[in-house]
Enzyme design. Structure first.
Site, PDB file in Angstrom:
ATOM      1  N   LYS A  31     118.681 135.451  29.876  1.00 49.95           N
ATOM      2  CA  LYS A  31     118.530 136.518  28.905  1.00 49.95           C
ATOM      3  C   LYS A  31     119.657 136.543  27.871  1.00 49.95           C
ATOM      4  O   LYS A  31     119.413 136.584  26.668  1.00 49.95           O
ATOM      5  CB  LYS A  31     118.497 137.834  29.692  1.00 49.95           C
ATOM      6  CG  LYS A  31     118.401 139.050  28.886  1.00 49.95           C
ATOM      7  CD  LYS A  31     118.679 140.236  29.792  1.00 49.95           C
ATOM      8  CE  LYS A  31     120.113 140.184  30.257  1.00 49.95           C
ATOM      9  NZ  LYS A  31     120.574 141.456  30.815  1.00 49.95           N
ATOM     10  N   THR A  32     120.873 136.489  28.364  1.00 49.86           N
ATOM     11  CA  THR A  32     122.012 136.544  27.451  1.00 49.86           C
ATOM     12  C   THR A  32     122.007 135.347  26.513  1.00 49.86           C
ATOM     13  O   THR A  32     122.288 135.469  25.320  1.00 49.86           O
ATOM     14  CB  THR A  32     123.332 136.555  28.250  1.00 49.86           C
ATOM     15  OG1 THR A  32     123.218 137.533  29.277  1.00 49.86           O
ATOM     16  CG2 THR A  32     124.479 136.902  27.361  1.00 49.86           C
ATOM     17  N   ASP A 213     120.104 145.146  24.322  1.00 46.79           N
ATOM     18  CA  ASP A 213     120.149 144.525  25.640  1.00 46.79           C
ATOM     19  C   ASP A 213     120.012 145.614  26.700  1.00 46.79           C
ATOM     20  O   ASP A 213     120.301 146.771  26.431  1.00 46.79           O
ATOM     21  CB  ASP A 213     121.499 143.799  25.791  1.00 46.79           C
ATOM     22  CG  ASP A 213     121.480 142.832  26.953  1.00 46.79           C
ATOM     23  OD1 ASP A 213     120.394 142.590  27.506  1.00 46.79           O
ATOM     24  OD2 ASP A 213     122.557 142.319  27.306  1.00 46.79           O
ATOM     25  N   GLU A 214     119.596 145.266  27.892  1.00 48.60           N
ATOM     26  CA  GLU A 214     119.480 146.232  28.996  1.00 48.60           C
ATOM     27  C   GLU A 214     118.672 147.459  28.563  1.00 48.60           C
ATOM     28  O   GLU A 214     119.054 148.595  28.828  1.00 48.60           O
ATOM     29  CB  GLU A 214     120.861 146.686  29.485  1.00 48.60           C
ATOM     30  CG  GLU A 214     121.841 145.581  29.784  1.00 48.60           C
ATOM     31  CD  GLU A 214     121.559 144.855  31.096  1.00 48.60           C
ATOM     32  OE1 GLU A 214     120.490 145.085  31.690  1.00 48.60           O
ATOM     33  OE2 GLU A 214     122.403 144.038  31.501  1.00 48.60           O
ATOM     34  N   GLN A 244     115.585 146.185  37.109  1.00 43.18           N
ATOM     35  CA  GLN A 244     117.033 146.319  37.132  1.00 43.18           C
ATOM     36  C   GLN A 244     117.509 147.625  36.510  1.00 43.18           C
ATOM     37  O   GLN A 244     118.660 147.750  36.088  1.00 43.18           O
ATOM     38  CB  GLN A 244     117.690 145.137  36.414  1.00 43.18           C
ATOM     39  CG  GLN A 244     117.473 143.822  37.128  1.00 43.18           C
ATOM     40  CD  GLN A 244     118.234 142.684  36.496  1.00 43.18           C
ATOM     41  OE1 GLN A 244     119.452 142.665  36.484  1.00 43.18           O
ATOM     42  NE2 GLN A 244     117.509 141.734  35.922  1.00 43.18           N
ATOM     43  N   ARG A 607     122.532 138.703  42.030  1.00 44.78           N
ATOM     44  CA  ARG A 607     123.784 138.223  41.435  1.00 44.78           C
ATOM     45  C   ARG A 607     124.185 136.898  42.052  1.00 44.78           C
ATOM     46  O   ARG A 607     125.008 136.170  41.507  1.00 44.78           O
ATOM     47  CB  ARG A 607     124.943 139.217  41.670  1.00 44.78           C
ATOM     48  CG  ARG A 607     124.824 140.590  41.025  1.00 44.78           C
ATOM     49  CD  ARG A 607     124.415 140.535  39.608  1.00 44.78           C
ATOM     50  NE  ARG A 607     122.966 140.685  39.490  1.00 44.78           N
ATOM     51  CZ  ARG A 607     122.282 140.416  38.394  1.00 44.78           C
ATOM     52  NH1 ARG A 607     122.888 139.973  37.317  1.00 44.78           N
ATOM     53  NH2 ARG A 607     120.961 140.565  38.363  1.00 44.78           N
TER      54      ARG A 607
END
Length: 670
Positions: A31-32, A213-214, A244, A607
């Site tokens: 994603k980043t 983002d997020e 998330q 993670r």
DNA sequence: GTGAGTAGTGTTTTT
DNA sequence: CACTACTCAC
């Protein structure tokens, strides 16, 4: 630009020129990378001026990393590109426009402690006899603000309750002190956009691309803000993963991501479902937990990686046992398996769990860093000096002034403070104003000794107010202030022992760290302003950056909460305290927000890239007493085949008939 | 006005 | 247990 390594969905996400784009990006789906490439692509291929792009992230750390990467890809320095949190974006605009709302542009930003202090005062003074918890009130006010519940609405919604009255009083006092809390940054910015269309147009004219983002963690206020910033010629691209979403307690609405196309027309949705981070074992376990949630966008993460290692579960008898196992294992991983410490993380639900791990790692001489916990910032001595700086910036900030009025002791005690406050509120003046007129007006009320104390205090404030707000301030200002204040002597008096000044030295070191920060700030700015220094501490968490710079070469094990682990990845993750009451947290069970606890576990699991450890204690200290605890109820949602023990047997010898049967059975029952 | 000693209170997560 | 808020003797 090299886009060859992208998969088809990622490529689409980077290059699509849709006006409204929703990227459903699962954990570890790159994603980043996609977001940074997209920004770089806009700049390089579409010649979008960097200053017309605004990227909103959840933390400043994430933003800083993204900016770094965009600059790397484009090979240019991009000072005009804004990448930061909603809060820092709002802050920047408010410095410019807040005068429209009757605030001074040098307003101070109140952090959590400041807010709680003020509320404590309000609760005690204006509503005596009522037992209200300042901390609880603070979070209620915050939730109101983030759900766009005005004071008036609060009065309607909680008739007869004391809460709206505190809310009202709090808001008034904040304005009077020219102070904003975190939520106010968004509220006031919002207010400006709504009330002043010309400002809104001015901002929109320089804003052609919004990226968020997020997105699953935005609340109503933030969504409203986005709608106000968006205009027909602009494009918006949001990235998120409903699985998330872990900030519902801050007003975040998963709904926003599910209903995105309702807010922005003609939305194109792209799903990123290939996970590049974790083994299939880890994904399968995470899926086992998250799939129990209703109300999620259906998605299937997959990975090209193999099964990898099974999950190791360690049932400890108590928290000390847990710590010993984890730190022992970490030690072995680093020393025997040659794993770099910075590939290892310990994740926990609540900050206080870190203490034991810190102590044990220190003892074993394993390098570690603690993320999140505001340590330096929270230390009383740092807070003292910082508060002085706030007073220099704005002496009429009563809260700050009163915090330091007797630090170090100047014989201005409770009684005197009471009298000052009383006259101040009577005359509708700030305490500092009262102090300034003291000698002429109230000499009968105070003893000569106190009057001279107050006079000296006033002179000190005025002297350093001038020096600190001079442009530019001398680099010596900080040191000479510390000396004149006699802070070292004060620390000696407070914490010094006959033959041991270690405590004093340690605390003074913290002050010196703050001084260093200030001096670096002076050097880094063209025209440094005290207000910018203070707000960057409060908002941008400059202290975090500083901490990382402090030990650059040294790779360290990371200790952090699940919340602050979002967006990060590690090869090896220890999820500790996987217990009922802790990982579905006790409070969450009561508020029936178990779904969020599942998502939290999901974030924690994902993670990990290569190996996941789950530990829990059968007994844990609570309120100082040992209490029996049980493994998390989520544990049974993890398929057996993900576990270490079963897998090892698989590797070593062919499955026995009963085991094969057991495995088949567990698969069928799903 | 200060500081030691004690009683009471409370513990999720963060910009 | 840890942190605060309050009391009371100097």
């Amino acid at each position: 630009m090299n886009l060859n390594t992208l998969n088809p969905q990622q490529y689409e996400a980077v290059t699509s020129s849709d006006k409204s784009l929703l990227l459903l990006a699962g954990a570890g789906s790159g994603k980043t990378r996609v977001i940074t490439l997209r920004i770089a692509y806009l700049i390089r291929e579409h010649q979008v001026p960097p200053s017309h792009i605004v990227g909103l992230t959840f933390t400043n750390k994430a933003a800083a990393e993204m900016k770094e990467r965009v600059q790397q890809i484009t090979g240019t320095h991009l000072p005009g590109l804004f990448l930061g949190t909603f809060h820092s974006y709002a802050l920047r605009k408010l410095r410019r426009y807040i005068h429209l709302l009757g605030f001074n542009r040098h307003f101070v930003v109140y952090d959590e402690t400041d807010v709680r202090g003020l509320l404590r005062r309000i609760c005690r003074e204006d509503f005596p006899g009522k037992k209200v918890s300042p901390a609880q009130t603070a979070s209620r006010i915050s939730l109101c603000k983030n759900s766009m519940i005005s004071i008036r609405k609060a009065f309607e919604q909680y008739p007869g309750e004391i809460f709206p009255r505190i809310y009202h009083e709090y808001t008034q006092t904040m304005k009077q002190m020219n102070a904003l809390d975190f939520d106010d940054l968004l509220i006031r910015f919002n207010e400006i956009l709504v009330r002043f269309p010309e400002v809104r147009q001015e901002i929109q004219a320089h804003l052609s691309h919004i990226l968020v983002d997020e997105f699953q963690d935005t609340n109503d206020l933030q969504l409203f803000l986005l709608k106000k910033l968006f205009h027909p010629q602009s494009s918006i691209c949001v990235v998120g993963d409903d699985d998330q979403s872990i900030y519902a307690w801050r007003g975040a609405q998963v709904r926003h991501i599910l209903e995105f196309q309702r807010y922005f027309k003609d939305t194109r949705t792209i799903r990123l479902e290939q996970n590049y981070r974790s083994t299939s074992t880890i994904l399968q376990a995470a899926h086992g937990i998250i799939s129990k949630n209703r109300l999620r966008t259906p998605k299937k993460l997959w990975t090209a990686k193999g099964r990898g290692k099974g999950i190791t579960v360690f049932p400890a008898c108590d928290e000390e046992d847990e710590v010993q196992f984890v730190t022992g294992e970490i030690n072995a991983l680093i020393n025997s398996d040659n794993i770099s410490p910075d590939r290892i993380a310990v994740l926990y639900r609540s900050n206080n769990q870190s203490r034991h791990f810190e102590a044990a790692l220190r003892k074993k001489r394993v390098p570690y860093r603690v993320l999140g916990g505001k340590e330096l910032f929270d230390r009383a001595e740092v807070k003292d000096i910082l508060t002085y700086l706030k007073v220099f910036l704005n002496p009429h900030d009563d809260n700050s002034l009163l915090r330091v009025i007797n630090v170090p002791q100047r014989f201005i005690g409770k009684k005197t403070v009471e009298k000052l406050r009383h006259t101040a509120s009577q005359q509708k003046k700030s305490v500092f104003q009262v102090i300034c007129q003291l000698e002429s007006l109230f000499e009968d009320d105070f003893s000569p000794a106190i009057i001279s104390s107050l006079g000296r205090f006033q002179k000190l404030i005025e002297k350093y107010r001038k020096l600190f707000t001079a442009s530019p301030p001398s680099s010596e200002v900080f040191s000479s202030f510390l000396n004149e204040l006699g802070y070292y002597e004060y620390l000696t008096k407070m914490y010094g022992k006959k033959d041991n000044n270690a405590e004093v030295e340690k605390r003074y070191e913290n002050i010196l760290a703050l001084r260093k920060l200030y001096e670096d700030f002076l050097k880094s700015q063209v025209s440094p302003r005290l207000s910018d220094f203070i707000t960057s501490l409060a908002i941008d968490n400059l202290l975090d950056k500083k901490k990382e710079k402090k030990d650059p070469g040294q790779p360290a094990v990371t200790l952090l909460t699940i919340h602050s682990a979002k967006g990060l990845e590690f090869d090896i993750v220890f999820l500790v305290g996987f217990e009922e009451g802790l990982l579905p947290h006790k409070n969450a069970l009561e508020k029936q927000s178990i779904a969020e606890e599942r998502r939290l576990s999901y974030v924690a699991f994902t993670r990990a890239g290569k190996k996941l450890y789950l530990t829990y204690a059968k007994s844990r200290k609570r309120y100082g007493k040992n209490r029996k605890t049980e493994v998390s109820s989520f544990f049974s949602d993890i398929p057996d085949e993900c576990m270490q023990s079963l897998q090892e047997e698989n590797d070593e010898e062919p499955l026995s008939l009963t085991e094969a049967w057991k495995k088949l059975e567990s698969r069928l029952s799903k």
